[in-house]
Design a protein around this motif. Structure first.
Motif, PDB file in Angstrom:
ATOM      1  N   ASP A 186      -5.864 -15.118  -7.217  1.00  0.00           N
ATOM      2  CA  ASP A 186      -7.105 -14.339  -7.179  1.00  0.00           C
ATOM      3  C   ASP A 186      -6.947 -13.057  -7.988  1.00  0.00           C
ATOM      4  OD1 ASP A 186      -8.169 -16.247  -5.544  1.00  0.00           O
ATOM      5  OD2 ASP A 186      -7.615 -15.199  -3.683  1.00  0.00           O
ATOM      6  N   LYS A 187      -8.030 -12.639  -8.560  1.00  0.00           N
ATOM      7  CA  LYS A 187      -8.005 -11.414  -9.357  1.00  0.00           C
ATOM      8  C   LYS A 187      -7.666 -10.192  -8.509  1.00  0.00           C
ATOM      9  CE  LYS A 187     -11.225 -12.985 -12.924  1.00  0.00           C
ATOM     10  NZ  LYS A 187     -12.509 -12.701 -13.626  1.00  0.00           N
ATOM     11  N   GLU A 188      -8.130 -10.180  -7.276  1.00  0.00           N
ATOM     12  CA  GLU A 188      -7.854  -9.037  -6.412  1.00  0.00           C
ATOM     13  C   GLU A 188      -6.347  -8.899  -6.147  1.00  0.00           C
ATOM     14  OE1 GLU A 188     -10.097  -9.443  -2.892  1.00  0.00           O
ATOM     15  OE2 GLU A 188     -12.064  -9.343  -3.882  1.00  0.00           O
ATOM     16  N   PHE A 189      -5.689 -10.040  -5.920  1.00  0.00           N
ATOM     17  CA  PHE A 189      -4.242 -10.000  -5.664  1.00  0.00           C
ATOM     18  C   PHE A 189      -3.488  -9.547  -6.910  1.00  0.00           C
ATOM     19  CE2 PHE A 189      -0.020 -11.944  -5.537  1.00  0.00           C
ATOM     20  CZ  PHE A 189       0.438 -11.499  -4.300  1.00  0.00           C
ATOM     21  N   VAL A 190      -3.933 -10.022  -8.061  1.00  0.00           N
ATOM     22  CA  VAL A 190      -3.284  -9.613  -9.312  1.00  0.00           C
ATOM     23  C   VAL A 190      -3.460  -8.115  -9.527  1.00  0.00           C
ATOM     24  CG1 VAL A 190      -3.265  -9.922 -11.814  1.00  0.00           C
ATOM     25  CG2 VAL A 190      -3.566 -11.904 -10.314  1.00  0.00           C
ATOM     26  N   GLU A 191      -4.655  -7.596  -9.236  1.00  0.00           N
ATOM     27  CA  GLU A 191      -4.894  -6.171  -9.410  1.00  0.00           C
ATOM     28  C   GLU A 191      -4.067  -5.350  -8.425  1.00  0.00           C
ATOM     29  OE1 GLU A 191      -9.048  -5.612  -9.001  1.00  0.00           O
ATOM     30  OE2 GLU A 191      -9.565  -6.582 -10.924  1.00  0.00           O
ATOM     31  N   MET A 192      -3.949  -5.822  -7.175  1.00  0.00           N
ATOM     32  CA  MET A 192      -3.130  -5.111  -6.189  1.00  0.00           C
ATOM     33  C   MET A 192      -1.657  -5.090  -6.616  1.00  0.00           C
ATOM     34  SD  MET A 192      -4.819  -6.577  -2.673  1.00  0.00           S
ATOM     35  CE  MET A 192      -3.488  -5.896  -1.677  1.00  0.00           C
ATOM     36  N   PHE A 193      -1.215  -6.178  -7.165  1.00  0.00           N
ATOM     37  CA  PHE A 193       0.186  -6.251  -7.605  1.00  0.00           C
ATOM     38  C   PHE A 193       0.452  -5.256  -8.729  1.00  0.00           C
ATOM     39  CE2 PHE A 193       3.460  -8.001 -10.420  1.00  0.00           C
ATOM     40  CZ  PHE A 193       4.520  -8.151  -9.546  1.00  0.00           C
ATOM     41  N   HIS A 194      -0.454  -5.153  -9.663  1.00  0.00           N
ATOM     42  CA  HIS A 194      -0.252  -4.256 -10.794  1.00  0.00           C
ATOM     43  C   HIS A 194      -0.530  -2.800 -10.427  1.00  0.00           C
ATOM     44  CE1 HIS A 194       0.590  -7.298 -13.826  1.00  0.00           C
ATOM     45  NE2 HIS A 194      -0.439  -8.016 -13.381  1.00  0.00           N
ATOM     46  N   ASN A 195      -1.267  -2.564  -9.353  1.00  0.00           N
ATOM     47  CA  ASN A 195      -1.571  -1.194  -8.946  1.00  0.00           C
ATOM     48  C   ASN A 195      -0.454  -0.563  -8.113  1.00  0.00           C
ATOM     49  OD1 ASN A 195      -4.064  -1.190 -10.241  1.00  0.00           O
ATOM     50  ND2 ASN A 195      -5.141  -1.991  -8.434  1.00  0.00           N
ATOM     51  N   VAL A 196       0.509  -1.322  -7.727  1.00  0.00           N
ATOM     52  CA  VAL A 196       1.636  -0.753  -6.972  1.00  0.00           C
ATOM     53  C   VAL A 196       2.432   0.141  -7.906  1.00  0.00           C
ATOM     54  CG1 VAL A 196       3.758  -1.260  -5.720  1.00  0.00           C
ATOM     55  CG2 VAL A 196       1.747  -2.712  -5.394  1.00  0.00           C
ATOM     56  N   GLU A 197       2.590   1.398  -7.516  1.00  0.00           N
ATOM     57  CA  GLU A 197       3.286   2.359  -8.367  1.00  0.00           C
ATOM     58  C   GLU A 197       4.794   2.264  -8.118  1.00  0.00           C
ATOM     59  OE1 GLU A 197       1.765   6.215  -7.723  1.00  0.00           O
ATOM     60  OE2 GLU A 197      -0.267   5.747  -8.472  1.00  0.00           O
ATOM     61  N   VAL A 198       5.503   2.204  -9.197  1.00  0.00           N
ATOM     62  CA  VAL A 198       6.956   2.190  -9.134  1.00  0.00           C
ATOM     63  C   VAL A 198       7.444   3.614  -9.340  1.00  0.00           C
ATOM     64  CG1 VAL A 198       9.068   1.256 -10.150  1.00  0.00           C
ATOM     65  CG2 VAL A 198       7.002  -0.154 -10.042  1.00  0.00           C
ATOM     66  N   PRO A 199       8.296   4.137  -8.443  1.00  0.00           N
ATOM     67  CA  PRO A 199       8.765   5.525  -8.593  1.00  0.00           C
ATOM     68  C   PRO A 199       9.487   5.729  -9.910  1.00  0.00           C
ATOM     69  CG  PRO A 199       9.339   4.643  -6.438  1.00  0.00           C
ATOM     70  CD  PRO A 199       8.844   3.494  -7.248  1.00  0.00           C
ATOM     71  N   ASP A 200       9.486   6.970 -10.341  1.00  0.00           N
ATOM     72  CA  ASP A 200      10.215   7.310 -11.564  1.00  0.00           C
ATOM     73  C   ASP A 200      11.716   7.118 -11.348  1.00  0.00           C
ATOM     74  OD1 ASP A 200      11.190  10.055 -13.450  1.00  0.00           O
ATOM     75  OD2 ASP A 200      10.120   8.330 -14.298  1.00  0.00           O
TER      76      ASP A 200
END
Length: 278
Positions: free
Chosen positions: A207-221
């Motif tokens: 689903d597009k929503e799951f893909v967007e949630m996955f990419h919106n997770v911020e990875v710490p510096d």
């Protein structure tokens, strides 16, 4: 009269004996006199000296082709594998200066019975026979699919096993771009290491929503990553790595002290060996 003759004969013999002896002159043959001065002045070498002289053998001028049968067989296999991709006749091999299998019957028999050479008895042609008959990208795709269906066999095909086939670089790129195979490449040069068949029926749509949630997770510096892991109760790889290294160190064994030499005396024999007082 007889005494006079005997005395004259004796005097003549004494006169002849006192005369000097002259040596006869040496007579040279016409053959010797006809020899030129340059050749006649050369010293005559005896036969014994000729035998002691070392013989020097010259190297052959044509050293490109080895006459040994097995060496020629190796050259033919390498030529069929690397230089050409079409069947070759005996005349083709001779024209390309690879080998003359018509004159060398042993080489001809070796080529017919060799497992790396495919011989066509009808056309009388020779062709290299790789471990896997792959000439098109469809052949490669079918091979990977058959390997995946086999039980007890690793599904990934090592690329080094396909080294004796034709160049598969373009076929791998096309199949990978079409999504039909998956390729694991080396980090150094990006060359293929493992090939997998990609069965499209297992590709689950997301689903597009799951893909967007996955990419919106911020990875710490990178600087804050260690603090974030410690805040979440996780350890960094450096801590774990140092811990394992300390545990993996072999224990030092105690060195055994060498045994000291002890001088032993037979004290119980002293009284027996000492002289007795009278």
């Amino acid at each position: 009269m007889s005494s006079f003759n005997s005395e004259a004969i004796a005097a003549f013999k004494r006169q002849q004996a006192s005369q000097p002896v002259y040596a006869l002159p040496k007579v040279t043959s016409n053959a010797t006199s006809s020899i030129p001065q340059s050749s006649a002045s050369r010293p005559i070498v005896s036969s014994s000296k000729k035998k002691k002289q070392k013989l020097v053998y010259s190297q052959p001028t044509d050293t490109g082709v080895v006459k040994h049968t097995l060496s020629q067989l190796h050259n033919v296999i390498r030529y069929l594998k690397e230089k050409v991709d079409v069947p070759q006749t005996a005349e083709d091999l001779k024209a390309n200066k690879v080998a003359d299998i018509i004159a060398n019957k042993d080489l001809y028999n070796h080529m017919i019975n060799n497992e790396k050479i495919q011989y066509n008895s009808v056309d009388r042609t020779f062709q290299y026979k790789p471990d896997y008959a792959i000439r098109t990208k469809d052949d490669l795709l079918n091979l990977l699919k058959e390997r995946q269906d086999k039980v007890g066999v690793s599904r990934g095909m090592p690329y080094r096993e396909l080294d004796d086939c034709i160049d598969l670089t373009n076929s791998i790129k096309e199949l990978e771009s079409e999504g039909k195979i998956m390729v694991i490449r080396l980090m150094k040069d990006g060359s293929p290491r493992l090939l997998y068949y990609n069965d499209l029926q297992f590709n689950t749509p997301m689903d597009k929503e799951f893909v967007e949630m996955f990419h919106n997770v911020e990875v710490p510096d990178e600087t804050d990553l260690k603090k974030s892991l410690e805040g979440a109760g996780l350890q960094t790889m450096a801590v774990l790595e140092n811990k394992t290294r300390a545990e993996d160190k072999p224990k030092q064994r105690k060195r055994k002290q060498p045994n000291r030499k002890i001088k032993i005396t037979n004290t119980h024999l002293e009284n027996f060996l000492m002289p007795t007082k009278s």
